[in-house]
Design an enzyme around this catalytic site. Structure first.
Site, PDB file in Angstrom:
ATOM      1  N   GLU A  49       0.706  -1.242   0.082  1.00 54.49           N
ATOM      2  CA  GLU A  49      -0.168   0.184   0.062  1.00 54.49           C
ATOM      3  C   GLU A  49       0.862   1.272   0.068  1.00 54.49           C
ATOM      4  O   GLU A  49       1.959   1.137   0.229  1.00 54.49           O
ATOM      5  CB  GLU A  49      -0.898  -0.202   1.244  1.00 54.49           C
ATOM      6  CG  GLU A  49      -1.780  -1.276   1.305  1.00 54.49           C
ATOM      7  CD  GLU A  49      -2.571  -1.158   2.604  1.00 54.49           C
ATOM      8  OE1 GLU A  49      -3.564  -2.014   2.494  1.00 54.49           O
ATOM      9  OE2 GLU A  49      -2.203  -0.492   3.554  1.00 54.49           O
ATOM     10  N   GLU A  60      -0.737 -10.730  -5.845  1.00 53.03           N
ATOM     11  CA  GLU A  60      -0.957 -11.707  -7.043  1.00 53.03           C
ATOM     12  C   GLU A  60      -0.286 -10.869  -8.186  1.00 53.03           C
ATOM     13  O   GLU A  60       0.642 -11.480  -8.904  1.00 53.03           O
ATOM     14  CB  GLU A  60      -2.489 -11.741  -7.098  1.00 53.03           C
ATOM     15  CG  GLU A  60      -3.053 -12.492  -6.269  1.00 53.03           C
ATOM     16  CD  GLU A  60      -3.646 -11.642  -5.293  1.00 53.03           C
ATOM     17  OE1 GLU A  60      -4.996 -12.035  -4.832  1.00 53.03           O
ATOM     18  OE2 GLU A  60      -3.387 -10.551  -5.078  1.00 53.03           O
ATOM     19  N   CYS A  93      -9.029 -10.237  -6.161  1.00 55.97           N
ATOM     20  CA  CYS A  93      -9.748  -8.838  -6.649  1.00 55.97           C
ATOM     21  C   CYS A  93     -10.054  -9.276  -8.094  1.00 55.97           C
ATOM     22  O   CYS A  93      -9.410  -9.930  -8.711  1.00 55.97           O
ATOM     23  CB  CYS A  93      -9.067  -7.719  -6.167  1.00 55.97           C
ATOM     24  SG  CYS A  93      -7.815  -7.147  -7.399  1.00 55.97           S
TER      25      CYS A  93
END
Length: 134
Positions: A49, A60, A93
């Site tokens: 982040e 990933e 996601c």
């Protein structure tokens, strides 16, 4: 629980280990991923982040990027482990599902943890039905 090969269990452990290196000061949600390419080489990645949260990079994508940078071209297996304090059920996601689809072999296996923390295996068609490739 699904039946895992010894190598699958080791790959999940690699994802668990790299998860601890994630930089997640804003969400507190750490994810680790380990990819096996067509040559049997393993690449890992963790989420990173930054202060313009929610902009960051996913585990990933980082693992797939490491594979591509090293010359690998195809995902044979990817293990993904995520969670706050302890690992918990965690699926990629949408953007990462598309990244996995882009590089996944037809028989690629996606190793995750289920809601009880037990190993689970999926395919990209399970996670992203009807995906497209250019």
């Amino acid at each position: 629980m699904i039946w895992l090969m010894a190598d699958d269990a080791r790959l999940l452990e690699r994802a668990r280990a790299v998860r601890l290196r994630a930089y997640a000061p804003f969400s507190g949600y750490r994810v680790g991923a380990a990819v096996v390419d067509e040559n049997g080489d393993v690449y890992t990645g963790c989420n990173v982040e930054n202060s313009s949260y929610p902009v960051g990079t996913c585990a990933e994508s980082n693992a797939v990027g490491a594979m591509i940078a090293a010359g690998g071209t195809q995902i044979k297996i990817i293990a993904i482990v995520g969670g706050h304090e302890e690992p918990e059920a965690c699926t990629p996601c949408g953007a990462c599902r598309q990244t996995i689809a882009e590089f996944a072999a037809d028989d690629a296996r996606i190793l995750l943890l289920d809601a009880s923390g037990e190993p689970d295996m999926q395919t990209i068609d399970d996670l992203l039905p009807g995906s497209f490739k250019l």
